[in-house]
Write an enzyme that holds these catalytic residues in place. Structure first.
Site, short mmCIF file in Angstrom:
data_model
loop_
_atom_site.label_atom_id
_atom_site.label_comp_id
_atom_site.label_asym_id
_atom_site.label_seq_id
_atom_site.Cartn_x
_atom_site.Cartn_y
_atom_site.Cartn_z
CD GLU A 57 -1.37 -2.29 2.15
OE1 GLU A 57 -0.18 -2.67 1.99
OE2 GLU A 57 -2.16 -2.84 2.95
CB CYS A 97 0.05 -2.97 8.75
SG CYS A 97 1.09 -1.70 8.01
ZN LIG Z 1 1.23 -1.96 5.77
#
Ligand SMILES: [Zn+2]
Length: 132
Positions: free
Chosen positions: A55, A92
């Site tokens: 990401e 995350c």
């Molecule tokens: Zn991450």
């Protein structure tokens, strides 16, 4: 752009992942407000802490191409475990904060859940994000 385009671009990037330690490949594709697609993969490091997620990789590329005004319209994340199957895995905490920086309240985020893709917003993923 369609969800299928973003899924396809995320999957293409995922195949390029550098994940010799976790053997867990992740790809992310983002659609910017300007209408461009950027994709990234996870790039691990032997020190572990220097690993960058797919990401953030994609977002950094978008800023490099579009400049500091880049805004996220949509983010799609996909992954493969060592067996080549997709695991339920949400972005995350670091990536959530990174997405918020370039998001508005409607920025959509899609990632693999236990029973298919989960579609939500960046704000829903990190409702009380760090802000000054
Ligand atoms: Zn991450």
């Amino acid at each position: 752009m369609t969800k299928i385009d973003l899924q396809r671009e995320a999957a293409k990037a995922m195949e390029k992942a550098y994940s010799p330690y976790s053997h867990f490949k992740v790809g992310a594709a983002i659609l910017t407000e300007a209408g461009n697609i950027y994709a990234g993969c996870n790039v691990e490091n032997i020190s572990y802490g220097l690993t960058i997620c797919a990401e953030r990789n994609a977002i950094v590329q978008a800023v490099a191409a579009e400049g500091p005004g880049m805004k996220l319209k949509e983010v799609v994340v996909t992954n493969h475990n060592e067996a080549g199957a997709s695991d339920a895995c949400s972005p995350c905490g670091a990536c959530r904060q990174f997405m918020i920086e370039f998001s508005d309240k409607d920025t959509k985020v899609t990632y693999p859940g236990e029973n298919g893709d989960i579609v939500t917003t960046a704000n829903n993923l990190l409702p009380d994000s760090f802000r000054f």
